[in-house]
Design an enzyme around this catalytic site. Sequence first.
Site, short mmCIF file in Angstrom:
data_model
loop_
_atom_site.label_atom_id
_atom_site.label_comp_id
_atom_site.label_asym_id
_atom_site.label_seq_id
_atom_site.Cartn_x
_atom_site.Cartn_y
_atom_site.Cartn_z
N TYR A 293 15.70 -26.25 -1.32
CA TYR A 293 16.44 -25.01 -1.11
C TYR A 293 16.94 -24.94 0.33
CZ TYR A 293 14.76 -23.24 -5.59
OH TYR A 293 14.52 -23.07 -6.93
N LEU A 294 18.17 -24.45 0.51
CA LEU A 294 18.71 -24.23 1.84
C LEU A 294 18.38 -22.81 2.27
CD1 LEU A 294 20.38 -26.70 0.82
CD2 LEU A 294 22.26 -25.85 2.21
#
Length: 226
Positions: free
Chosen positions: A90-91
């Site tokens: 996940y960013l």
Amino acid sequence: MINKEIERKFLVSQVPESDLVDGVLFRQGYIVTNNKVLVQVSVSDNKGHFTIESGKKDRGGQYFSYPIPIDQAYLMIEQLTDSEDKEHGYLHTADDISIRIRVADDQAFLTIKGPRIGLSCLEVEFAIPMIDGVSILDSVADAKQIHKVRYTKMFNDFAFELDVFDLNNKGLILVEVELEDENIQVDAYPEGWVMKEVADKKYSNSYLALHPYFKWEDKPKCLIVS
């Protein structure tokens, strides 16, 4: 497309109106990740995927997914996420990562930039359908938008990209010059352009989207002169 962006940014105190020719309107917004807005990169079936999810799909949420080259996916997972899983991550925009949607000239682009070190940062950009770009701007990034007109002037083999901001950032004028090497200096400007280099992150577009110029207490003056 993935590359290393190297740029110098300048605050413009004065620019001749005669140089404001053939401008392009940019409408761009920034996604801020949280427990309701998730942005992930993954690899499955020997393919890369980039996904934006805002809310639950069965409750009217927004969901966008795009195929990306597998090498880009692996690089983004490795360098832009804290995941221990090499095929999924996940960013988090809280980690100085920006996720930008830009619409200009009937085209839409999704751009991810990693933390800036000195003048450079990792940049990944790919085209997305225009209808998706507008939809993301009007939903996920609705309150975090920037409108500006960009004028490009060639001078001393440099492309001076002059941004005249509008709406919440009206009154601000900046110049960006992209370089091939951090050691390259830009110390000569087009005739009549009065500007100084700035490194403060408050002049970044992602910061201006969240902290617009009209709210600043100490506003630098930027003038367009005839």
